[in-house]
Each structure stands twice: as C-alpha cells, then as structure tokens.
Design a protein around this motif. Structure first.
Motif, mmCIF file in Angstrom:
data_model
loop_
_atom_site.group_PDB
_atom_site.id
_atom_site.type_symbol
_atom_site.label_atom_id
_atom_site.label_comp_id
_atom_site.label_asym_id
_atom_site.label_seq_id
_atom_site.Cartn_x
_atom_site.Cartn_y
_atom_site.Cartn_z
ATOM 1 N N ASN A 1 1.656 -3.387 5.827
ATOM 2 C CA ASN A 1 2.068 -3.583 4.518
ATOM 3 C C ASN A 1 1.953 -2.035 3.891
ATOM 4 N N TYR A 2 2.276 -0.853 4.755
ATOM 5 C CA TYR A 2 2.096 0.209 3.986
ATOM 6 C C TYR A 2 3.542 0.891 3.950
ATOM 7 N N VAL A 3 3.869 1.487 2.801
ATOM 8 C CA VAL A 3 5.116 2.098 2.559
ATOM 9 C C VAL A 3 4.816 3.605 2.570
ATOM 10 N N ALA A 4 5.295 4.240 3.702
ATOM 11 C CA ALA A 4 5.238 5.851 4.000
ATOM 12 C C ALA A 4 6.292 6.418 3.030
ATOM 13 N N ASP A 5 7.418 6.087 2.859
ATOM 14 C CA ASP A 5 8.569 6.648 2.173
ATOM 15 C C ASP A 5 8.677 6.092 0.620
ATOM 16 N N HIS A 6 7.761 6.812 -0.144
ATOM 17 C CA HIS A 6 7.516 6.454 -1.307
ATOM 18 C C HIS A 6 8.801 6.738 -2.252
ATOM 19 N N ALA B 1 13.285 4.122 -5.342
ATOM 20 C CA ALA B 1 14.454 3.888 -5.421
ATOM 21 C C ALA B 1 14.805 2.484 -5.473
ATOM 22 N N THR B 2 14.148 1.808 -4.915
ATOM 23 C CA THR B 2 14.432 0.402 -4.427
ATOM 24 C C THR B 2 13.745 -0.529 -5.809
ATOM 25 N N CYS C 1 7.347 -7.267 -8.049
ATOM 26 C CA CYS C 1 7.730 -8.752 -8.402
ATOM 27 C C CYS C 1 8.249 -8.969 -7.093
ATOM 28 N N GLU C 2 8.395 -10.549 -7.026
ATOM 29 C CA GLU C 2 8.819 -10.957 -5.742
ATOM 30 C C GLU C 2 10.218 -10.306 -5.247
ATOM 31 N N ALA C 3 10.933 -10.435 -6.269
ATOM 32 C CA ALA C 3 12.522 -9.798 -5.709
ATOM 33 C C ALA C 3 12.341 -8.482 -5.212
ATOM 34 N N CYS C 4 11.718 -7.437 -5.817
ATOM 35 C CA CYS C 4 11.350 -6.406 -5.342
ATOM 36 C C CYS C 4 10.559 -6.148 -3.911
ATOM 37 N N TYR C 5 9.625 -6.984 -3.952
ATOM 38 C CA TYR C 5 8.842 -7.072 -2.511
ATOM 39 C C TYR C 5 9.719 -7.506 -1.372
ATOM 40 N N ASP C 6 10.797 -8.669 -1.761
ATOM 41 C CA ASP C 6 11.592 -9.133 -0.723
ATOM 42 C C ASP C 6 12.491 -7.881 -0.353
ATOM 43 N N GLU C 7 12.954 -7.309 -1.573
ATOM 44 C CA GLU C 7 13.899 -6.000 -0.979
ATOM 45 C C GLU C 7 13.365 -4.931 -0.233
ATOM 46 N N SER D 1 0.843 -1.191 0.043
ATOM 47 C CA SER D 1 0.031 0.048 -0.092
ATOM 48 C C SER D 1 1.003 1.236 -0.022
ATOM 49 N N VAL D 2 0.403 2.219 -0.872
ATOM 50 C CA VAL D 2 1.143 3.360 -0.752
ATOM 51 C C VAL D 2 0.060 4.518 -0.823
ATOM 52 N N MET D 3 0.531 5.649 -0.573
ATOM 53 C CA MET D 3 -0.674 6.933 -0.355
ATOM 54 C C MET D 3 -1.591 6.993 -1.214
ATOM 55 N N ARG D 4 -1.534 6.646 -2.412
ATOM 56 C CA ARG D 4 -2.651 6.788 -3.499
ATOM 57 C C ARG D 4 -3.065 5.167 -4.148
#
Length: 69
Positions: free
Chosen positions: A37-42, A47-48, A20-26, A11-14
C-alpha cells in the motif's frame, strides 16, 4: 481527526496520506500502490487525488514537494 470518517490511508515517503474512498479506489485502479500500500510516484498521486484530499494532506504534500527540489 474530525472529518476523517470513511477515509483510507496510503503510505508515501514522508508518512501516511488519508484519502476519501473515491480517491483511494482511483489510486488502486491506476496501480499507484504496491502490495504494501506504498505509493512511490507521489507526483502521479497528487495529480489523481481530489481537492478535498489535497486540503486534508496539505502539510504532508508541502513537505514532500519541498523536499524533492
């Protein structure tokens, strides 16, 4: 959605971003998500993630970047 097999969401603000699994794991390894499961620093999230995840989420990314100016 075509091409979304094996993708996970954060989840992100919008809305929700498909990763993908690799990005999710990172993202989880870098502790960018909270218990919900919320990302505050978009900016750190953008960048990731890989170019493929950026392309799939381009409308959402553009919306978030446009709204933060």
């Amino acid at each position: 959605m075509p091409g979304s097999t094996g993708r996970k969401t954060v989840s992100v603000m919008r809305g929700l971003m498909m990763l993908c699994e690799a990005c999710y794991d990172e993202v989880v390894k870098d502790q960018l998500v909270d218990a919900r499961n919320y990302v505050a620093d978009h900016e750190a999230l953008f960048a990731t993630i890989c170019p493929g995840c950026s392309d799939i989420n381009r409308p959402l990314i553009d919306d978030m970047l446009g709204s933060s100016e």
